[in-house]
Design a protein around this motif. Structure first.
Motif, PDB file in Angstrom:
ATOM      1  N   ALA A  82      -2.826  -8.038  -3.667  1.00 27.75           N
ATOM      2  CA  ALA A  82      -1.592  -7.047  -3.578  1.00 27.75           C
ATOM      3  C   ALA A  82      -0.223  -7.828  -3.003  1.00 27.75           C
ATOM      4  O   ALA A  82       0.869  -7.643  -3.484  1.00 27.75           O
ATOM      5  N   ALA A  83      -0.588  -8.676  -1.661  1.00 30.03           N
ATOM      6  CA  ALA A  83       0.413  -9.290  -1.108  1.00 30.03           C
ATOM      7  C   ALA A  83       0.023 -10.527  -0.391  1.00 30.03           C
ATOM      8  O   ALA A  83      -1.321 -10.546  -0.067  1.00 30.03           O
ATOM      9  N   LYS A 103       2.794 -10.982  -4.721  1.00 27.16           N
ATOM     10  CA  LYS A 103       4.099 -10.777  -3.868  1.00 27.16           C
ATOM     11  C   LYS A 103       3.841 -11.237  -2.186  1.00 27.16           C
ATOM     12  O   LYS A 103       2.923 -11.242  -1.742  1.00 27.16           O
ATOM     13  N   ARG A 104       5.005 -11.942  -2.097  1.00 25.17           N
ATOM     14  CA  ARG A 104       5.169 -12.385  -0.594  1.00 25.17           C
ATOM     15  C   ARG A 104       6.012 -11.541   0.311  1.00 25.17           C
ATOM     16  O   ARG A 104       7.009 -11.220  -0.114  1.00 25.17           O
ATOM     17  N   ILE A 105       5.419 -10.852   0.991  1.00 29.38           N
ATOM     18  CA  ILE A 105       6.081  -9.686   1.862  1.00 29.38           C
ATOM     19  C   ILE A 105       6.882 -10.341   3.073  1.00 29.38           C
ATOM     20  O   ILE A 105       7.700  -9.461   3.771  1.00 29.38           O
ATOM     21  N   ALA A 106       6.335 -11.350   3.573  1.00 30.84           N
ATOM     22  CA  ALA A 106       7.186 -12.059   4.678  1.00 30.84           C
ATOM     23  C   ALA A 106       6.913 -13.433   4.717  1.00 30.84           C
ATOM     24  O   ALA A 106       5.681 -13.795   4.509  1.00 30.84           O
ATOM     25  N   SER A 111       5.337  -6.647   9.254  1.00 30.00           N
ATOM     26  CA  SER A 111       4.880  -5.554  10.294  1.00 30.00           C
ATOM     27  C   SER A 111       3.643  -4.914   9.511  1.00 30.00           C
ATOM     28  O   SER A 111       3.401  -5.197   8.431  1.00 30.00           O
ATOM     29  N   SER A 112       2.945  -3.946  10.140  1.00 26.95           N
ATOM     30  CA  SER A 112       1.790  -3.111   9.851  1.00 26.95           C
ATOM     31  C   SER A 112       2.445  -2.568   8.670  1.00 26.95           C
ATOM     32  O   SER A 112       1.705  -2.289   7.708  1.00 26.95           O
ATOM     33  N   GLU A 113       3.653  -1.858   8.800  1.00 25.98           N
ATOM     34  CA  GLU A 113       4.241  -0.931   7.638  1.00 25.98           C
ATOM     35  C   GLU A 113       4.289  -2.055   6.489  1.00 25.98           C
ATOM     36  O   GLU A 113       3.938  -1.141   5.471  1.00 25.98           O
ATOM     37  N   LYS A 114       4.758  -2.764   6.430  1.00 26.90           N
ATOM     38  CA  LYS A 114       4.998  -3.528   5.362  1.00 26.90           C
ATOM     39  C   LYS A 114       3.584  -4.182   4.733  1.00 26.90           C
ATOM     40  O   LYS A 114       3.403  -3.904   3.335  1.00 26.90           O
ATOM     41  N   VAL A 115       2.474  -4.167   5.319  1.00 28.15           N
ATOM     42  CA  VAL A 115       1.164  -4.426   4.850  1.00 28.15           C
ATOM     43  C   VAL A 115       0.630  -3.036   4.245  1.00 28.15           C
ATOM     44  O   VAL A 115       0.164  -3.202   3.289  1.00 28.15           O
TER      45      VAL A 115
END
Length: 346
Positions: A82-83, A103-106, A111-115
């Motif tokens: 997923a990321a 997807k690269r989220i950072a 943050s845990s929220e992004k994960v």
């Protein structure tokens, strides 16, 4: 090297996720235990002091460090990811196309929220500090939401991560810990034959790279990052694998710290024959790129008179090749090539 934070998730997310996966506590190893189900599930892993149970092959995995990401991509599992997050370098050669669809989220630690926004059913990391207080989130936080977590065995095998810094090795790291990770992840995703094929290929590359190379009598220093207070490799992490495979001597093999910070006067006094330099694309420390490091070495009055600097005996490695990952093999190959090019191969 230094990996980067996040709060908790709401009960609403737990309801939305509806995941059948669980995890609980155990003992430090990356070995998988036999499972009774005909399809190979549940898979039960003993991982870094915990027992992790995966009831079905993950469909929405999140890898929060580059090393685990590149293993999953090498296993052809991009469609189950997923990321990803936390990158020090461009993706490993040959994996560019596979990586495009993930997807690269950072670029650094998310943050845990992004994960959790990715609704993961499995979370993997390179470092214990990534899935701990002060990192993305403690493993317990994910497990309370029914999300199994996994940490690279190379970061917890014969290693004490309880002190400040990047940990202290109580024994020499070997590629076996990396191979254990490949096998564990291939079992978790139900593709064990891919894991064995990848391990066999990595072993063959090391044999070929080291063939005919005798680095005995040659001293080496590994510089990861930071010019003011440089992170240099101690005896027993991933650079230690490269050192032993090629018969070299690390000038700081008298420290078991993973990446001790050592002053330049001490470096100049030890005067290594070869400098292995991290060429990073991240921007969290000073002198991340190899170009920045070399410019510093050749202008600093303490370092510019060192033999390796005067003779420009440099080998450039990605950050991932200097961490305990499948790219440590790339490190063996490039340092071996650098020894040959410098006439130091024996």
């Amino acid at each position: 090297m230094p990996p980067i934070s996040g709060p908790a998730r709401s009960a609403a997310l737990l309801t939305a996720m509806l995941l059948p996966l669980t995890a609980c506590g155990g003992s430090p190893s990356g070995k998988a235990e036999a499972s009774g189900a005909a399809d190979g599930y549940p898979v039960v892993l003993r991982n870094c002091g915990r027992t992790v149970t995966v009831d079905a092959a993950p469909r929405r995995a999140v890898s929060v460090d580059q090393g685990t990401t590149e293993i999953l991509l090498s296993l052809g599992l991009q469609d189950r990811m997923a990321a990803t997050a936390t990158w020090t370098d461009p993706v490993m050669k040959g994996l560019e196309k596979a990586n495009e669809g993930v997807k690269r989220i950072a670029d650094n630690r998310p943050s845990s929220e992004k994960v959790l926004d990715q609704e993961p059913d499995f979370v993997a990391a390179d470092f214990e500090s990534t899935l701990a207080k002060g990192g993305v989130a403690p493993r317990e936080q994910f497990e309370e939401l029914g999300v199994p977590t996994y940490v690279s065995p190379a970061d917890c095998t014969a290693k004490d991560n309880t002190k400040d810094g990047d940990g202290v090795r109580t024994g020499a790291l070997t590629m076996d810990s990396v191979y254990d990770e490949v096998r564990d992840l291939s079992r978790v995703f139900g593709v064990p034959e891919r894991g064995e094929k990848l391990v066999a290929g990595l072993r063959a590359r090391i044999r070929e790279a080291a063939d005919g190379v005798d680095g005995s009598g040659t001293s080496v220093l590994y510089w990861f990052a930071n010019s003011e207070s440089p992170y240099l490799a101690g005896c027993c992490g991933a650079p230690g694998i490269i050192t032993r495979e090629l018969g070299l001597k690390n000038v700081f093999d008298d420290t078991h710290e993973e990446w001790p910070q050592i002053n330049w006067e001490t470096v100049a006094d030890r005067n290594p024959d070869l400098l292995v330099i991290g060429d990073l694309t991240r921007k969290s420390q000073t002198a991340e790129s190899a170009a920045g490091k070399i410019a510093f070495l050749e202008s600093n009055p303490v370092t510019k008179t060192m033999d390796a600097v005067r003779h420009k005996r440099y080998v450039l490695l990605s950050g991932q090749a200097m961490n305990p990952t499948i790219r440590t093999v790339e490190g063996v190959e490039l340092v071996a090539a650098g020894l040959r090019a410098s006439g130091l191969a024996g």
